[in-house]
Design a protein around this motif. Structure first.
Motif, PDB file in Angstrom:
ATOM      1  N   THR A 280      -5.818  -0.332   5.838  1.00 17.76           N
ATOM      2  CA  THR A 280      -6.124  -0.799   4.480  1.00 17.76           C
ATOM      3  C   THR A 280      -5.349  -2.061   4.149  1.00 17.76           C
ATOM      4  OG1 THR A 280      -6.612   1.450   3.742  1.00 17.76           O
ATOM      5  CG2 THR A 280      -6.038  -0.149   2.040  1.00 17.76           C
TER       6      THR A 280
ATOM      7  N   SER B 272       1.682   8.507  -4.798  1.00 18.85           N
ATOM      8  CA  SER B 272       1.623   7.380  -5.721  1.00 18.85           C
ATOM      9  C   SER B 272       2.981   7.222  -6.411  1.00 18.85           C
ATOM     10  CB  SER B 272       0.528   7.602  -6.765  1.00 18.85           C
ATOM     11  OG  SER B 272       0.794   8.793  -7.495  1.00 18.85           O
TER      12      SER B 272
ATOM     13  N   SER C 290      -3.483   3.723   6.193  1.00 16.40           N
ATOM     14  CA  SER C 290      -2.619   2.888   5.345  1.00 16.40           C
ATOM     15  C   SER C 290      -2.430   1.502   5.953  1.00 16.40           C
ATOM     16  CB  SER C 290      -1.265   3.569   5.121  1.00 16.40           C
ATOM     17  OG  SER C 290      -0.538   3.700   6.329  1.00 16.40           O
TER      18      SER C 290
ATOM     19  N   VAL D  70       0.863  -1.184   0.000  1.00 18.89           N
ATOM     20  CA  VAL D  70       0.000   0.000   0.000  1.00 18.89           C
ATOM     21  C   VAL D  70       0.895   1.229   0.000  1.00 18.89           C
ATOM     22  CG1 VAL D  70      -1.627   1.369   1.370  1.00 18.89           C
ATOM     23  CG2 VAL D  70      -1.964  -1.105   1.132  1.00 18.89           C
TER      24      VAL D  70
ATOM     25  N   PRO E  44      -9.177  -3.498  -1.310  1.00 21.97           N
ATOM     26  CA  PRO E  44      -9.244  -2.065  -0.991  1.00 21.97           C
ATOM     27  C   PRO E  44      -9.633  -1.228  -2.203  1.00 21.97           C
ATOM     28  CG  PRO E  44      -6.978  -2.686  -1.416  1.00 21.97           C
ATOM     29  CD  PRO E  44      -7.795  -3.953  -1.540  1.00 21.97           C
ATOM     30  N   ARG E  45     -10.075  -0.002  -1.954  1.00 23.69           N
ATOM     31  CA  ARG E  45     -10.255   0.956  -3.034  1.00 23.69           C
ATOM     32  C   ARG E  45      -8.875   1.356  -3.566  1.00 23.69           C
ATOM     33  NH1 ARG E  45     -13.273   3.719   0.802  1.00 23.69           N
ATOM     34  NH2 ARG E  45     -12.050   5.618   0.468  1.00 23.69           N
ATOM     35  N   PRO E  46      -8.755   1.590  -4.866  1.00 21.21           N
ATOM     36  CA  PRO E  46      -7.439   1.954  -5.425  1.00 21.21           C
ATOM     37  C   PRO E  46      -6.872   3.243  -4.835  1.00 21.21           C
ATOM     38  CG  PRO E  46      -8.934   1.283  -7.172  1.00 21.21           C
ATOM     39  CD  PRO E  46      -9.764   1.396  -5.921  1.00 21.21           C
ATOM     40  N   LYS E  47      -7.745   4.206  -4.548  1.00 16.17           N
ATOM     41  CA  LYS E  47      -7.302   5.472  -3.961  1.00 16.17           C
ATOM     42  C   LYS E  47      -8.171   5.816  -2.764  1.00 16.17           C
ATOM     43  CE  LYS E  47      -5.397   7.579  -8.151  1.00 16.17           C
ATOM     44  NZ  LYS E  47      -5.405   8.764  -9.045  1.00 16.17           N
ATOM     45  N   ILE E  48      -7.500   6.157  -1.669  1.00 12.91           N
ATOM     46  CA  ILE E  48      -8.189   6.574  -0.452  1.00 12.91           C
ATOM     47  C   ILE E  48      -7.635   7.948  -0.075  1.00 12.91           C
ATOM     48  CG2 ILE E  48      -8.599   6.067   1.984  1.00 12.91           C
ATOM     49  CD1 ILE E  48      -8.166   3.087   1.255  1.00 12.91           C
TER      50      ILE E  48
ATOM     51  N   ALA F 243      -6.843  -5.891   3.523  1.00 14.32           N
ATOM     52  CA  ALA F 243      -6.554  -6.612   2.282  1.00 14.32           C
ATOM     53  C   ALA F 243      -5.981  -7.997   2.572  1.00 14.32           C
ATOM     54  CB  ALA F 243      -5.584  -5.801   1.425  1.00 14.32           C
TER      55      ALA F 243
ATOM     56  N   SER G 139      -3.261  -0.181  -3.322  1.00 10.96           N
ATOM     57  CA  SER G 139      -4.021   1.003  -2.941  1.00 10.96           C
ATOM     58  C   SER G 139      -3.044   2.131  -2.619  1.00 10.96           C
ATOM     59  CB  SER G 139      -4.897   0.714  -1.717  1.00 10.96           C
ATOM     60  OG  SER G 139      -5.688   1.846  -1.367  1.00 10.96           O
ATOM     61  N   THR G 140      -3.528   3.361  -2.713  1.00  8.73           N
ATOM     62  CA  THR G 140      -2.748   4.532  -2.306  1.00  8.73           C
ATOM     63  C   THR G 140      -3.574   5.348  -1.324  1.00  8.73           C
ATOM     64  OG1 THR G 140      -1.608   4.660  -4.445  1.00  8.73           O
ATOM     65  CG2 THR G 140      -1.588   6.636  -3.070  1.00  8.73           C
TER      66      THR G 140
END
Length: 313
Positions: free
Chosen positions: A273, A115, A270, A110, A283-287, A277, A123-124
């Motif tokens: 997340t 990014s 972070s 993560v 997870p969502r790709p971007k948080i 996982a 995820s980021t």
């Protein structure tokens, strides 16, 4: 009775050892350790680890080391963590040099704070940096006219987070018809950055309407330079990130506005997340973690104080 008690004690101790040995280990590699930004992030990570019953194994370079004296040092830290058996890694990636990318990491990763295309991540967790750069510029809209002269002090072209902030700020500047007359890259080390800021601004004293400093090191240097200017010629200074000494500058109007990241929450999310996982929750790709805009007028707002409290040394 004594033998039974002794046996129970041994079993209890052994059970504790087994439980400790079987705890999930999470590796963490940040991009530095000295900036005030990293302290709350680290504390947020440790709080998440406690809440989620995992262990953290952290290895982070000194601030700026990856960009100067020891390029790719994070690669060695990642290799160490993987060989140590961590189940996953939280990484604040620094740009790599002269290696084929993306680098495969053998465990789920993560990104935190920024990014990167140099690695693959699930995820980021970060600030929405382009939007936050816009927020910084919008703080100036009520006080600047069309044609205002602006300086944007840039960090480095290969750092995605600060580049996005700078671009967000510049987007609003174009919309408002401001003239960006200074936009140099001034670096990431405190002393060198301040010297570059002073050099960049010295020819425009009295002719600048505003200055944007997009990270902690540049904000620190810009504050010193602006403070040295005669009060009547000081540009409005908008900064990003927080240091306790910025409080005095806000109270006395030297800093017009400070866009502050919630790095504690970023660190917590972070780890949260990554652990989710590992337990099978995609997870969502971007948080995105929200920023707060701090001004002299809202310093006593409870929500502002809550974020700033995490930056106490």
């Amino acid at each position: 009775m004594r033998r039974t008690l002794s046996l129970l004690i041994v079993v209890t101790v052994l059970a504790g050892i087994v439980q400790a040995a079987s705890a999930t280990q999470i590796g963490v590699v940040l991009a530095g350790s000295g900036l005030d930004f990293w302290g709350p992030m680290s504390r947020g990570m440790h709080r998440a680890a406690d809440d989620l019953h995992v262990e953290l194994l952290m290895r982070s370079p000194s601030d700026g080391m990856s960009l100067g004296a020891e390029p790719n040092i994070q690669l060695r830290m990642i290799d160490y963590l993987v060989k140590s058996g961590v189940a996953g890694i939280v990484l604040a990636p620094e740009p790599l040099q002269d290696v084929a990318t993306p680098i495969p990491i053998a465990v789920p990763t993560v990104f935190v704070d920024r990014s990167s295309t140099d690695y693959n991540a699930i995820s980021t967790v970060s600030t929405d940096n382009f939007a936050a750069g816009r927020t910084a510029a919008l703080s100036l809209v009520p006080v600047l006219r069309k044609g205002a002269r602006i300086a944007v002090l840039r960090l480095a072209p290969n750092i995605s987070s600060t580049t996005a902030r700078e671009e967000g700020f510049l987007a609003v500047a174009r919309e408002m018809g401001w003239h960006v007359v200074i936009a140099p890259y001034v670096g990431y080390q405190f002393r060198e950055t301040e010297a570059q800021v002073r050099k960049s601004l010295s020819g425009d004293v009295g002719h600048l309407d505003a200055v944007f400093a997009p990270n902690e090191t540049i904000a620190y240097g810009a504050l010193h330079v602006v403070e040295e200017m005669p009060v009547s010629t000081r540009p409005r200074l908008v900064v990003f990130d927080w240091r306790p000494e910025f409080l005095h500058a806000l109270e006395h109007g030297v800093i017009h506005a400070d866009v502050v990241q919630d790095s504690y929450r970023m660190g917590y999310r972070s780890v949260e997340t990554l652990v989710a996982a590992l337990q099978g929750q995609p997870p969502r790709p971007k948080i995105f973690v929200d920023v707060v805009t701090v001004t002299r007028e809202n310093l006593n707002d409870p929500a502002i104080r809550a974020v700033l409290a995490n930056y106490r040394r």
